[in-house]
Design an enzyme around this catalytic site. Structure first.
Site, PDB file in Angstrom:
ATOM      1  N   LYS A   1      18.841 147.140 -54.169  1.00  0.00           N
ATOM      2  CA  LYS A   1      19.614 148.175 -55.085  1.00  0.00           C
ATOM      3  C   LYS A   1      20.206 147.446 -56.177  1.00  0.00           C
ATOM      4  O   LYS A   1      20.835 146.333 -55.657  1.00  0.00           O
ATOM      5  CB  LYS A   1      20.396 149.442 -54.563  1.00  0.00           C
TER       6      LYS A   1
ATOM      7  N   ASP B   1      15.720 154.106 -61.464  1.00  0.00           N
ATOM      8  CA  ASP B   1      16.306 154.967 -60.593  1.00  0.00           C
ATOM      9  C   ASP B   1      17.073 155.977 -61.713  1.00  0.00           C
ATOM     10  O   ASP B   1      16.567 156.006 -62.776  1.00  0.00           O
ATOM     11  CB  ASP B   1      17.602 154.202 -59.662  1.00  0.00           C
TER      12      ASP B   1
HETATM   13  P1  NDP Z   1      17.101 160.885 -63.308  1.00  0.00           P
HETATM   14  O1  NDP Z   1      18.007 159.988 -63.990  1.00  0.00           O
HETATM   15  O2  NDP Z   1      15.650 161.031 -63.788  1.00  0.00           O
HETATM   16  O3  NDP Z   1      17.684 162.386 -63.027  1.00  0.00           O
HETATM   17  C1  NDP Z   1      19.008 162.439 -62.313  1.00  0.00           C
HETATM   18  C2  NDP Z   1      19.313 163.852 -62.701  1.00  0.00           C
HETATM   19  O4  NDP Z   1      20.544 164.213 -61.873  1.00  0.00           O
HETATM   20  C3  NDP Z   1      19.630 164.451 -64.031  1.00  0.00           C
HETATM   21  O5  NDP Z   1      19.379 165.853 -63.917  1.00  0.00           O
HETATM   22  C4  NDP Z   1      21.264 164.161 -64.011  1.00  0.00           C
HETATM   23  O6  NDP Z   1      21.716 165.037 -64.931  1.00  0.00           O
HETATM   24  C5  NDP Z   1      21.552 164.550 -62.738  1.00  0.00           C
HETATM   25  N1  NDP Z   1      22.608 163.770 -62.293  1.00  0.00           N
HETATM   26  C6  NDP Z   1      22.856 162.284 -62.310  1.00  0.00           C
HETATM   27  N2  NDP Z   1      24.135 161.976 -62.046  1.00  0.00           N
HETATM   28  C7  NDP Z   1      24.926 163.051 -61.794  1.00  0.00           C
HETATM   29  C8  NDP Z   1      26.315 163.428 -61.450  1.00  0.00           C
HETATM   30  N3  NDP Z   1      26.844 162.298 -61.204  1.00  0.00           N
HETATM   31  N4  NDP Z   1      26.632 164.752 -61.248  1.00  0.00           N
HETATM   32  C9  NDP Z   1      25.839 165.675 -61.381  1.00  0.00           C
HETATM   33  N5  NDP Z   1      24.385 165.566 -61.763  1.00  0.00           N
HETATM   34  C10 NDP Z   1      24.168 164.217 -62.003  1.00  0.00           C
HETATM   35  O7  NDP Z   1      17.122 160.248 -61.724  1.00  0.00           O
HETATM   36  P2  NDP Z   1      16.079 160.700 -60.601  1.00  0.00           P
HETATM   37  O8  NDP Z   1      15.490 162.062 -60.529  1.00  0.00           O
HETATM   38  O9  NDP Z   1      15.099 159.578 -60.453  1.00  0.00           O
HETATM   39  O10 NDP Z   1      17.120 160.539 -59.228  1.00  0.00           O
HETATM   40  C11 NDP Z   1      17.625 161.637 -58.605  1.00  0.00           C
HETATM   41  C12 NDP Z   1      18.068 161.101 -57.259  1.00  0.00           C
HETATM   42  O11 NDP Z   1      16.887 160.891 -56.536  1.00  0.00           O
HETATM   43  C13 NDP Z   1      18.942 159.843 -57.119  1.00  0.00           C
HETATM   44  O12 NDP Z   1      19.823 160.190 -56.005  1.00  0.00           O
HETATM   45  C14 NDP Z   1      18.033 159.012 -57.021  1.00  0.00           C
HETATM   46  O13 NDP Z   1      18.794 157.729 -56.283  1.00  0.00           O
HETATM   47  C15 NDP Z   1      17.038 159.569 -55.992  1.00  0.00           C
HETATM   48  N6  NDP Z   1      15.757 158.923 -55.634  1.00  0.00           N
HETATM   49  C16 NDP Z   1      15.029 158.483 -56.727  1.00  0.00           C
HETATM   50  C17 NDP Z   1      13.685 158.317 -56.591  1.00  0.00           C
HETATM   51  C18 NDP Z   1      12.932 158.038 -57.840  1.00  0.00           C
HETATM   52  O14 NDP Z   1      11.700 157.469 -57.533  1.00  0.00           O
HETATM   53  N7  NDP Z   1      13.211 158.030 -58.984  1.00  0.00           N
HETATM   54  C19 NDP Z   1      13.134 157.844 -55.344  1.00  0.00           C
HETATM   55  C20 NDP Z   1      14.110 158.201 -54.126  1.00  0.00           C
HETATM   56  C21 NDP Z   1      15.507 158.641 -54.269  1.00  0.00           C
HETATM   57  P3  NDP Z   1      22.001 164.344 -66.656  1.00  0.00           P
HETATM   58  O15 NDP Z   1      20.612 164.532 -67.292  1.00  0.00           O
HETATM   59  O16 NDP Z   1      22.913 165.516 -67.171  1.00  0.00           O
HETATM   60  O17 NDP Z   1      22.617 163.015 -66.531  1.00  0.00           O
HETATM   61  O1  8G0 Z   2      15.840 155.583 -53.785  1.00  0.00           O
HETATM   62  C1  8G0 Z   2      14.722 154.896 -53.741  1.00  0.00           C
HETATM   63  O2  8G0 Z   2      13.988 155.001 -52.643  1.00  0.00           O
HETATM   64  C2  8G0 Z   2      14.196 154.377 -54.913  1.00  0.00           C
HETATM   65  C3  8G0 Z   2      14.798 155.101 -56.123  1.00  0.00           C
HETATM   66  C4  8G0 Z   2      14.078 154.452 -57.125  1.00  0.00           C
HETATM   67  C5  8G0 Z   2      13.182 153.701 -57.219  1.00  0.00           C
HETATM   68  C6  8G0 Z   2      12.617 153.132 -56.154  1.00  0.00           C
HETATM   69  C7  8G0 Z   2      11.602 152.006 -56.058  1.00  0.00           C
HETATM   70  O3  8G0 Z   2      11.750 150.917 -55.648  1.00  0.00           O
HETATM   71  O4  8G0 Z   2      10.546 152.285 -56.563  1.00  0.00           O
HETATM   72  C8  8G0 Z   2      13.247 153.679 -54.784  1.00  0.00           C
END
Ligand code: NDP
Ligand code: 8G0
Length: 462
Positions: free
Chosen positions: A116, A156
């Site tokens: 990461k 991410d």
């Molecule tokens: P995005 O940046 O697309 O969205 C994040 C969302 O969470 C936004 O709505 C954001 O609000 C909110 N957010 C971020 N930080 C905070 C905080 N500190 N407190 C409250 N709300 C918060 O990210 P993703 O959707 O990609 O990721 C969301 C979660 O899923 C993370 O934990 C990530 O690690 C996990 N994840 C993502 C994967 C992926 O493929 N993208 C895969 C597996 C897990 P705002 O818009 O106001 O910033």
């Molecule tokens: O948390 C995860 O598994 C994650 C989040 C964002 C990207 C990736 C990836 O390697 O595609 C994994």
């Protein structure tokens, strides 16, 4: 080794203790005491890279941020995991995320190690040109440490396809090679179909198995009321898939507040979700939409709140999909009081340890209709990194699979991930007769043993 001379890393220590406690409370170490040594070894990253990122803002000023890449474990394949751009990013958070990633990637059944990275850079309030210049500076250093067979980052929190594009372009210029060194790429230049959708869709596919197993095949998403937090990549596609399967989405949120259906009937519509997605591209807040007539007549917006204690009416399923520690012990109790039976994390470590303890305490001894079933992020959200693994496979064989083909593979991976956690729990975790098996313990043990065995074969421990 004692922890005394190490810096405090609360998030990493939380993730470590969560995994270690489920191994301790199972029969794993009785059956295989030598795996205690593997746990000690796997908990130290193979390598941590930390670097300076200097970039120029629109006024010509020098701006400085910290860049990181935690290359945690390469037993099963190249380091794989996302890059997070958020002001909260520090080594403790990236070590927790990298640690979780090791075992999640093992659960996908694909050959990927765990890593990461990211930066404390805040994309909010930055111009598109500032973001581009930051990404170029960040990759100018990171490109020395990654490669298609070494370490393959992705997006991410705070990193979308746009940022992946800027970073990919800089890697290509410096290294003079077009390879699948990043995933989550644009579709015309090597990205996989379904990668944007994969994490959210995968969570819903996983929960579908939970619902069917717990109900003996009688129930599905149809008619279920689903509370979701977050409104980014994961939350948006989870919400769209819930609706497609006949469920209702009753909340979304962002870092500034929660948007919740006012009445006890209805759902967010796909159009409303697309409107939220459009403002997120511009790095804006949900509050801007919430104050419009169309939204304020249907939803209540609660500034500074998370959805869990503020839902109107019943909750059947909760999908935390924003960030770590977004469900407290008290919120877990409130969800259960609202009728919630299934909790699955789209976010990484979405639940505090207190929340997990509340959920797990209501799993056993609460058979049938009243049982609560919790799925941890490393199992439920594994679909995202799984399709990243499929993107790597397509890139290295120079082919492009159709959406249907990728989606079918994603469905199979989520089904295998669910069944693996379930079967491993039955093998190693003593459970009261008739109770649902612990998906958190089963998934931890299944991921850990696979990595530990590969590490033993490589001579990493003995
Ligand atoms: P995005 O940046 O697309 O969205 C994040 C969302 O969470 C936004 O709505 C954001 O609000 C909110 N957010 C971020 N930080 C905070 C905080 N500190 N407190 C409250 N709300 C918060 O990210 P993703 O959707 O990609 O990721 C969301 C979660 O899923 C993370 O934990 C990530 O690690 C996990 N994840 C993502 C994967 C992926 O493929 N993208 C895969 C597996 C897990 P705002 O818009 O106001 O910033
Ligand atoms: O948390 C995860 O598994 C994650 C989040 C964002 C990207 C990736 C990836 O390697 O595609 C994994």
């Amino acid at each position: 080794m004692t922890a005394q001379n190490l810096p405090s890393e609360p998030e990493f220590e939380q993730a470590y203790k969560e995994l270690a406690s489920t191994l301790e409370n199972s029969t794993l170490f009785q059956k295989k005491p030598e795996f205690r040594k593997a746990l000690q070894v796997v908990s130290v990253p193979e390598r941590v890279v930390q670097f300076r990122v200097v970039w120029e803002d629109d006024k010509g000023n020098v701006q400085i941020n910290r860049g990181f890449r935690v290359q945690f474990n390469s037993a099963l394949g190249p380091y794989k995991g996302g890059l997070r751009f958020h002001p909260s990013v520090n080594l403790s958070i990236l070590k927790f995320l990298g640690f979780e990633q090791i075992f999640k990637n093992a659960l996908t059944g694909l050959n990927m190690g765990g890593g990461k990275g990211g930066s404390d850079f805040d994309p909010k309030g930055k111009s598109d040109n500032e973001i581009r210049r930051f990404c170029v500076s960040f990759m100018t250093e990171l490109c020395k440490h990654i490669g298609q067979d070494t370490d393959v980052p992705a997006g991410d929190i705070g990193v979308t396809g746009r940022e992946v594009g800027f970073m990919f372009g800089q890697y290509k210029k410096i290294r003079n090679e077009w390879v699948g060194v990043l995933t989550g790429k644009g579709q015309s230049w090597g990205g996989s179909l379904i990668r944007p959708e994969a994490t959210g869709y995968g969570v819903v596919y996983y929960v579908d198995h939970m619902i069917k197993y717990a109900s003996g095949g009688k129930e599905s998403f149809a008619g279920k009321r689903v509370a979701i937090s977050g409104s980014g990549n994961v939350a948006q596609y989870a919400a769209l898939k819930v609706i497609e399967l006949g469920g209702s989405v009753i909340s979304l949120s962002d870092s500034q507040g929660a948007l919740i259906l006012s009445g006890e009937e209805g759902s967010f519509t796909p159009e409303e979700i697309n409107q939220i997605a459009a403002i997120k591209v511009e790095r804006k807040q949900i509050s801007e939409l919430a104050s419009t007539a169309a939204f304020s007549s249907k939803f209540k917006y609660i500034a500074g709140a998370r959805p869990w204690t503020n839902i109107t009416g019943r909750v059947d399923v909760a999908l935390p999909s924003a960030t770590q520690n977004e469900v407290s012990g008290e919120e877990a109790k409130a969800l259960i009081a609202s009728g919630c039976k299934f909790i699955a994390e789209g976010s990484n470590m979405g639940s505090t340890q207190e929340a997990i303890d509340v959920f797990e305490a209501h799993r056993e001894g609460n058979q049938g209709a009243t049982a609560i079933w919790y799925a941890p992020g490393k199992a439920a959200n594994a679909g995202g990194v799984a399709v990243s693994g499929l993107e790597m496979a397509q890139n290295s064989s120079r082919v492009t699979w159709t959406s249907e083909e990728v989606d079918t593979r994603l469905k199979h991976i989520m089904e295998d991930c669910f069944n693996n956690g379930l079967a491993t729990a039955k093998e190693y975790v003593p459970t009261a007769e008739g109770s649902l098996p612990s998906l958190v313990a089963g998934s931890n043990i299944a991921g850990f043993t696979k990595v530990a065995e590969a590490m033993k074969d490589h001579g990493d421990w003995w």
